[in-house]
Motif scaffolding. Structure first.
Motif, PDB file in Angstrom:
ATOM      1  N   LEU A 196     103.827 -20.995  81.525  1.00 41.10           N
ATOM      2  CA  LEU A 196     102.546 -21.555  81.084  1.00 41.10           C
ATOM      3  C   LEU A 196     101.484 -20.489  80.852  1.00 41.10           C
ATOM      4  O   LEU A 196     100.347 -20.594  81.323  1.00 41.10           O
ATOM      5  N   TRP A 197     101.836 -19.444  80.134  1.00 39.13           N
ATOM      6  CA  TRP A 197     100.862 -18.419  79.760  1.00 39.13           C
ATOM      7  C   TRP A 197     101.399 -17.638  78.563  1.00 39.13           C
ATOM      8  O   TRP A 197     102.602 -17.600  78.321  1.00 39.13           O
ATOM      9  N   ASP A 198     100.511 -17.060  77.808  1.00 38.07           N
ATOM     10  CA  ASP A 198     100.923 -16.146  76.740  1.00 38.07           C
ATOM     11  C   ASP A 198      99.813 -15.131  76.481  1.00 38.07           C
ATOM     12  O   ASP A 198      98.681 -15.285  76.940  1.00 38.07           O
ATOM     13  N   LEU A 236     110.262 -11.332  79.423  1.00 37.02           N
ATOM     14  CA  LEU A 236     109.324 -10.900  78.396  1.00 37.02           C
ATOM     15  C   LEU A 236     110.001 -11.031  77.035  1.00 37.02           C
ATOM     16  O   LEU A 236     110.909 -10.265  76.705  1.00 37.02           O
ATOM     17  N   VAL A 237     109.593 -12.023  76.271  1.00 35.09           N
ATOM     18  CA  VAL A 237     110.231 -12.278  74.977  1.00 35.09           C
ATOM     19  C   VAL A 237     109.549 -11.472  73.887  1.00 35.09           C
ATOM     20  O   VAL A 237     110.169 -10.663  73.212  1.00 35.09           O
ATOM     21  N   ASP A 238     108.251 -11.675  73.719  1.00 35.18           N
ATOM     22  CA  ASP A 238     107.546 -10.941  72.683  1.00 35.18           C
ATOM     23  C   ASP A 238     106.053 -11.142  72.879  1.00 35.18           C
ATOM     24  O   ASP A 238     105.609 -12.052  73.567  1.00 35.18           O
ATOM     25  N   LEU A 239     105.271 -10.295  72.255  1.00 36.19           N
ATOM     26  CA  LEU A 239     103.831 -10.451  72.211  1.00 36.19           C
ATOM     27  C   LEU A 239     103.438 -10.897  70.811  1.00 36.19           C
ATOM     28  O   LEU A 239     104.070 -10.509  69.834  1.00 36.19           O
ATOM     29  N   ALA A 240     102.407 -11.709  70.727  1.00 36.33           N
ATOM     30  CA  ALA A 240     101.867 -12.049  69.421  1.00 36.33           C
ATOM     31  C   ALA A 240     100.923 -10.929  69.003  1.00 36.33           C
ATOM     32  O   ALA A 240      99.940 -10.652  69.678  1.00 36.33           O
ATOM     33  N   ILE A 241     101.246 -10.241  67.911  1.00 37.47           N
ATOM     34  CA  ILE A 241     100.523  -9.027  67.513  1.00 37.47           C
ATOM     35  C   ILE A 241      99.983  -9.209  66.097  1.00 37.47           C
ATOM     36  O   ILE A 241     100.714  -9.614  65.188  1.00 37.47           O
TER      37      ILE A 241
END
Length: 350
Positions: free
Chosen positions: A71-73, A38-43
């Protein structure tokens, strides 16, 4: 076909990142197809709403997921829209699974005669890059509360052209075990539920005309769909696609799909959703909508997604062909209301 699935989730509350983010490793990230660091979420936090979300999804459809990464975000928009307090956009490459597979994950955390359809305002010219054009996603939802609406198509002059051909691609779940299955069952070996992409398709002719009784269209379409579902068309279409891919390679298989999509007017995916209210890590869901982009040569895709007693309608359009998708979406909603009102008036449902 570089197809991406977009699951658009509206929440009844603002998303608490301190709650949301720590829960991902113990749920979604445990799945073998989604395991990753888990790198980061786009917020994103903004004041204005619906147009921002719509434009955000449009810009998202201009990009592809980096193949060197999982292959997901997941994108979290803490914006107060007309339908929700916040929005989550789950983007998944279609190679990870189809709608049935992803819905089970979500709940746990033919005719190859390729004649072309008639040229109409919703079927524009096809170019070599049509399938990669960005698509604006316009979505709305409709509950089943009864409302009085203005009657009447009877008596209107019919200016529709004769001998017009309009057909839709209808995707069919070809698993031996129908419906949404438990995630654990889908991940077992030799299961009938089967995780992955197990889709066939049928070609569905659409009747064009003005009817005195709008339910005639429903009866005719249902009879046609039932015949198609119980025929071998979906299994044959899947088998032919698999045969071409296995013996001739990915380029001929891609060309086959591209020709299929460019020969028809629209695509119509739909997945049954949860019947009860659900939530993500204490965040209750207000609505659920889904669509795709990439590898979509049709200028119009109409996606239906149910959730509780509501249904979301999502239009994915090429704005070069359909410059006012909001009007088309409103027209579809009004048509559904007209049909519902007719059902209530005839005493066929409460």
């Amino acid at each position: 076909m570089n197809v991406h699935i977009l699951a658009i989730m509206g929440f009844k509350t603002k998303i608490d990142l301190d709650v949301f983010k720590p829960n991902l490793p113990s749920t979604l990230l445990k799945h073998p197809r989604f395991s990753s660091l888990l790198v980061d979420l786009a917020i994103y936090n903004v004041e204005t709403a619906d147009k921002f979300v719509e434009d955000y999804i449009l810009n998202l459809s201009k990009t592809s997921i980096d193949k060197s990464m999982p292959l997901w975000d997941l994108h979290i928009l803490n914006v107060n829209t007309s339908m929700a307090e916040s929005v989550g956009i789950f983007r998944i490459h279609h190679s990870l699974g189809d709608g049935i597979s992803l819905m089970s994950l979500f709940l746990a955390s033919t005719a190859l005669v390729l004649v072309k359809d008639s040229e109409t305002p919703i079927k524009g010219p096809i170019t070599s890059t049509s399938e990669n054009n960005p698509r604006r996603k316009v979505f709305n939802e409709h509950g089943f509360e009864s409302k009085n609406i203005e009657k009447g198509i009877t008596g209107k002059k019919n200016n529709l052209p004769v001998k017009i051909r309009v057909r839709s691609i209808l995707f069919i779940n070809i698993r031996p075990s129908p419906g949404i299955q438990a995630l654990a069952d889908m991940m077992e070996k030799n299961t009938k539920a089967k995780w992955g992409n197990w889709l066939g398709f049928v070609i569905l002719p659409l009747s064009i005309g003005l009817r005195d009784d709008p339910l005639d269209d429903i009866r005719e379409a249902k009879a046609m769909c039932d015949r198609k579902r119980h025929s071998l068309e979906a299994l044959c279409s899947s088998g032919v696609a698999g045969f071409v891919f296995k013996f001739f390679g990915i380029k001929p298989a891609s060309s086959l799909f591209l020709r299929l999509f460019t020969s028809t007017t629209l695509a119509f995916p739909n997945v049954v959703g949860p019947l009860e209210e659900i939530g993500f890590y204490g965040h209750p869901l207000a609505y659920l909508a889904a669509t795709t982009y990439g590898g979509q040569a049709n200028e119009l895709m109409v996606s239906m997604q149910s959730y509780m007693n509501k249904m979301s309608v999502v239009l994915s359009v090429d704005e070069n062909t359909i410059p006012d998708p909001h009007q088309l979406c409103d027209d579809i909603i009004e048509s559904l209301k007209f049909i519902k009102n007719s059902v209530v008036e005839k005493g066929l449902a409460k």
